[in-house]
Design a protein around this motif. Structure first.
Motif, PDB file in Angstrom:
ATOM      1  N   GLU A 269       0.859  -1.271  -0.009  1.00 24.52           N
ATOM      2  CA  GLU A 269      -0.123  -0.091   0.063  1.00 24.52           C
ATOM      3  C   GLU A 269       0.823   1.419   0.079  1.00 24.52           C
ATOM      4  N   TYR A 270       2.025   1.217   0.528  1.00 24.82           N
ATOM      5  CA  TYR A 270       2.980   2.427   0.542  1.00 24.82           C
ATOM      6  C   TYR A 270       3.514   2.514  -0.570  1.00 24.82           C
ATOM      7  N   LEU A 271       3.759   1.471  -1.170  1.00 25.22           N
ATOM      8  CA  LEU A 271       4.423   1.799  -2.781  1.00 25.22           C
ATOM      9  C   LEU A 271       3.391   2.242  -3.781  1.00 25.22           C
ATOM     10  N   VAL A 279      -0.232  -1.596  -8.628  1.00 24.78           N
ATOM     11  CA  VAL A 279      -0.463  -2.461  -7.388  1.00 24.78           C
ATOM     12  C   VAL A 279      -0.387  -3.787  -8.177  1.00 24.78           C
ATOM     13  N   LYS A 280      -0.469  -4.081  -9.354  1.00 22.12           N
ATOM     14  CA  LYS A 280      -0.279  -5.401 -10.110  1.00 22.12           C
ATOM     15  C   LYS A 280       1.177  -5.853 -10.013  1.00 22.12           C
ATOM     16  N   GLU A 281       2.396  -4.782  -9.883  1.00 12.11           N
ATOM     17  CA  GLU A 281       3.584  -5.198  -9.942  1.00 12.11           C
ATOM     18  C   GLU A 281       4.047  -4.997  -8.391  1.00 12.11           C
ATOM     19  N   MET A 282       3.540  -4.321  -7.543  1.00 12.89           N
ATOM     20  CA  MET A 282       3.875  -4.213  -6.505  1.00 12.89           C
ATOM     21  C   MET A 282       3.838  -5.178  -5.183  1.00 12.89           C
ATOM     22  N   GLY A 283       2.732  -5.461  -5.638  1.00 16.74           N
ATOM     23  CA  GLY A 283       2.363  -7.126  -4.802  1.00 16.74           C
ATOM     24  C   GLY A 283       3.496  -8.076  -4.753  1.00 16.74           C
ATOM     25  N   TYR A 284       4.454  -7.970  -5.471  1.00 12.82           N
ATOM     26  CA  TYR A 284       5.547  -9.000  -5.620  1.00 12.82           C
ATOM     27  C   TYR A 284       6.843  -8.415  -4.606  1.00 12.82           C
ATOM     28  N   VAL A 285       6.834  -7.022  -4.587  1.00 11.97           N
ATOM     29  CA  VAL A 285       7.889  -6.783  -3.628  1.00 11.97           C
ATOM     30  C   VAL A 285       7.973  -7.209  -2.143  1.00 11.97           C
ATOM     31  N   PRO A 286       7.065  -7.663  -1.547  1.00  7.58           N
ATOM     32  CA  PRO A 286       7.375  -8.383  -0.389  1.00  7.58           C
ATOM     33  C   PRO A 286       7.890  -9.648  -0.477  1.00  7.58           C
ATOM     34  N   ALA A 287       7.993 -10.182  -1.610  1.00  6.21           N
ATOM     35  CA  ALA A 287       8.442 -11.459  -1.937  1.00  6.21           C
ATOM     36  C   ALA A 287      10.101 -11.046  -1.763  1.00  6.21           C
ATOM     37  N   GLY A 288      10.401 -10.090  -2.018  1.00  8.39           N
ATOM     38  CA  GLY A 288      11.778  -9.716  -2.078  1.00  8.39           C
ATOM     39  C   GLY A 288      12.437  -9.765  -0.530  1.00  8.39           C
ATOM     40  N   PHE A 289      11.543  -9.123   0.329  1.00 11.23           N
ATOM     41  CA  PHE A 289      11.783  -9.079   1.650  1.00 11.23           C
ATOM     42  C   PHE A 289      11.774 -10.592   2.499  1.00 11.23           C
ATOM     43  N   PHE A 290      10.809 -11.230   2.026  1.00 11.50           N
ATOM     44  CA  PHE A 290      10.593 -12.696   2.514  1.00 11.50           C
ATOM     45  C   PHE A 290      11.460 -13.609   1.936  1.00 11.50           C
ATOM     46  N   GLY A 291      11.966 -13.368   0.789  1.00 11.82           N
ATOM     47  CA  GLY A 291      13.050 -14.377   0.120  1.00 11.82           C
ATOM     48  C   GLY A 291      14.385 -14.022   0.671  1.00 11.82           C
ATOM     49  N   TRP A 328      13.392   4.419   3.147  1.00 14.95           N
ATOM     50  CA  TRP A 328      12.699   5.577   3.273  1.00 14.95           C
ATOM     51  C   TRP A 328      13.052   6.800   2.456  1.00 14.95           C
ATOM     52  N   LEU A 329      14.231   7.096   2.364  1.00 13.18           N
ATOM     53  CA  LEU A 329      14.922   8.355   2.098  1.00 13.18           C
ATOM     54  C   LEU A 329      15.370   8.271   0.325  1.00 13.18           C
ATOM     55  N   VAL A 330      15.512   6.742  -0.166  1.00 17.57           N
ATOM     56  CA  VAL A 330      15.974   7.062  -1.666  1.00 17.57           C
ATOM     57  C   VAL A 330      14.408   6.630  -2.445  1.00 17.57           C
ATOM     58  N   PRO A 331      13.980   7.375  -3.073  1.00 26.21           N
ATOM     59  CA  PRO A 331      12.479   7.487  -3.651  1.00 26.21           C
ATOM     60  C   PRO A 331      12.943   6.836  -5.147  1.00 26.21           C
ATOM     61  N   ASN A 332      13.322   5.631  -4.954  1.00 21.97           N
ATOM     62  CA  ASN A 332      13.421   4.939  -6.259  1.00 21.97           C
ATOM     63  C   ASN A 332      13.101   3.536  -5.904  1.00 21.97           C
ATOM     64  N   ILE A 333      11.977   2.688  -6.643  1.00 17.74           N
ATOM     65  CA  ILE A 333      11.435   1.772  -6.388  1.00 17.74           C
ATOM     66  C   ILE A 333      12.265   0.478  -6.560  1.00 17.74           C
ATOM     67  N   ILE A 334      13.082   0.572  -7.444  1.00 17.20           N
ATOM     68  CA  ILE A 334      14.253  -0.626  -7.681  1.00 17.20           C
ATOM     69  C   ILE A 334      15.123  -0.604  -6.295  1.00 17.20           C
ATOM     70  N   THR A 335      15.710   0.417  -6.090  1.00 22.29           N
ATOM     71  CA  THR A 335      16.675   0.555  -4.853  1.00 22.29           C
ATOM     72  C   THR A 335      15.928   0.171  -3.694  1.00 22.29           C
ATOM     73  N   ALA A 339      16.939  -2.795  -1.140  1.00 23.86           N
ATOM     74  CA  ALA A 339      17.083  -2.487   0.204  1.00 23.86           C
ATOM     75  C   ALA A 339      16.262  -3.354   1.177  1.00 23.86           C
ATOM     76  N   VAL A 340      14.939  -3.491   0.628  1.00 22.75           N
ATOM     77  CA  VAL A 340      13.931  -4.542   1.304  1.00 22.75           C
ATOM     78  C   VAL A 340      14.507  -5.898   1.483  1.00 22.75           C
ATOM     79  N   SER A 341      15.057  -6.457   0.388  1.00 24.14           N
ATOM     80  CA  SER A 341      15.572  -7.730   0.108  1.00 24.14           C
ATOM     81  C   SER A 341      16.637  -7.957   1.308  1.00 24.14           C
ATOM     82  N   LEU A 342      17.596  -7.071   1.146  1.00 28.04           N
ATOM     83  CA  LEU A 342      18.725  -7.347   2.355  1.00 28.04           C
ATOM     84  C   LEU A 342      18.219  -7.117   3.657  1.00 28.04           C
ATOM     85  N   LEU A 343      17.290  -6.213   4.025  1.00 23.07           N
ATOM     86  CA  LEU A 343      16.721  -6.247   5.374  1.00 23.07           C
ATOM     87  C   LEU A 343      16.101  -7.303   5.818  1.00 23.07           C
TER      88      LEU A 343
END
Length: 431
Positions: A269-271, A279-291, A328-335, A339-343
């Protein structure tokens, strides 16, 4: 890892399992079908991960289907906490009437029921109730599976495996959920729950087979009266809650679960709202965090154990705060996705290591209810996992979902600091 076994559910010694060779053996008794049991415990955590990891990808569709605001999403987290709370209050009693096998199967069956009620488009009130059922089932299923694994020799490795399986479920969940939810213009997102329903049935069957030797009533039930059992259960609860160690470990889980569940729930929802993502693409971003968390739990388990649990978890926490600041501070979805994946990777060992440390902090007198049942530590941690996502939703309804970022920075920092106040015994932390 501690190999202390508890009376109620952690592999009580059976006479038939001890070799009668006339020589006293100090080694732990051999566990029947140990690897099938560990595998079935891992599948249990996978089912829970699919359920938990999918919610963040589904929230945008839930909000639009039911016509609710972000503040109403808080109700889902509230009922989730309710399930954990009921499990914690009843856990000490149920372990005196049921052995490990039936408890695991009951937990798996309750989760199956929750997904049966979700697989069609239920009214919002019923959908809310299913979160109570799912968390109640997870509390019985996963905490006892966790306890079984924590009692094994070399448990830190097996704990790393089953908790990695949880993250594998969290990784798969967003892919399946987003793929189904975005398949049609008129989203039928609720059909996604046919997937955890099917895996849940497999989980129930595996548990029934692997733990078939643990289906009999506990010996304590045959030797003690019901009134005595009831008094013993309440005494165990009282002793547990009066132990500082329980509260100290729970504080760490309070902030850590608050951070991870808040991130997983509100990231999409934030992205979509703040970064204007599709929304159809952002739904996959949490997979990077969990992966990332999945790999972290597999790869970092052994180095964390060898290099010092206290030192390494704090270092990971500092890295996580830095990566969250990048998000938070870098407004680039790829970055942000990187970052989320490394977190996720560096936060991966937090959970299993917290359980490992808990088994060493708690005294033997309360270990059966505090870490043996695991539910008390988990339920106190789930307070954070319920309050902070709910609070984020309520505040987001007023000022916008951008409140997610300062919330996560604060929670990750607090998790690192709370880890430092745990006992600094040299043998415990290997420093």
């Amino acid at each position: 890892m501690s190999t202390t076994q508890t009376e109620t559910i952690e592999l009580p010694t059976r006479i038939s399992e001890i070799p009668d060779n006339g020589v006293q053996d100090s080694r732990p008794p051999e566990v029947k079908w140990m690897y099938p049991k560990i595998l079935s415990a891992g599948v249990s955590f996978f089912v829970a991960g699919v359920n938990d990891g999918s919610l963040g990808s589904l929230i945008p569709y839930i909000i639009r289907t039911y016509g609710i605001g972000t503040n109403m999403v808080a109700v889902l987290y509230g009922t989730t906490f309710g399930g954990w709370l009921i499990a914690a209050l009843t856990n000490s009693s149920i372990t005196r009437y049921l052995d490990l096998g039936p408890i695991l199967c009951v937990g798996a069956a309750i989760q199956v029921l929750a997904h049966v009620l979700r697989v069609w488009e239920p009214p919002f009130a019923l959908y809310v109730v299913t979160f109570f059922l799912a968390s109640l089932g997870q509390a019985f299923n996963d905490t006892h599976a966790n306890t079984f694994v924590s009692s094994l020799t070399g448990a830190h490795r097996y704990l790393g495996f089953i908790h990695a399986m949880y993250m594998a479920g969290c990784l798969v969940g967003p892919f399946v959920a987003t793929g189904i939810a975005s398949a049609n213009t008129d989203s039928m997102w609720y059909i996604f729950y046919a997937f955890p329903l099917g895996v849940g049935v497999v989980n129930l069957a595996l548990l029934g087979v692997a733990f078939r030797d643990r289906m009999a009533a506990p010996a304590v039930l045959r030797s003690e009266g019901e009134e005595t059992l009831s008094r013993s259960a309440w005494k165990e609860i009282k002793d547990t809650l009066s132990s500082p160690g329980v509260w100290l470990v729970s504080l760490f889980f309070f902030f850590f679960l608050g951070a991870t569940i808040t991130a997983g729930g509100w990231m999409v929802e934030y992205l979509v709202k703040v970064r204007n993502g599709d929304v159809k693409e952002m739904g996959y971003v949490p997979a990077g965090f969990f992966g990332g968390a999945f790999l972290g739990r597999l790869i970092l388990a052994e180095p964390t154990h060898r290099l010092g649990e206290r030192r390494m978890i704090f270092i990971y926490a500092v890295l996580c705060v830095g990566l969250q600041l990048v998000f938070w501070l870098v407004p680039n979805i790829i970055t942000e996705a990187v970052a989320v994946s490394l977190l996720g990777f560096f936060s991966g060992p937090f959970f299993a290591t917290g359980i490992s440390v808990g088994t060493k902090i708690f005294s033997p007198e309360i270990r059966s209810s505090a870490i043996g049942d695991t539910a008390f530590v988990f339920v106190l941690g789930q307070v954070g996992g319920s309050i902070f996502p709910a609070l984020t939703g309520i505040i987001a309804g007023k000022v916008g979902v951008q409140v997610l970022q300062p919330m996560l920075v604060g929670l990750l920092g607090a998790a690192g600091l709370s880890w430092l106040i745990l006992p600094k015994d040299a043998a415990l932390h290997r420093d």
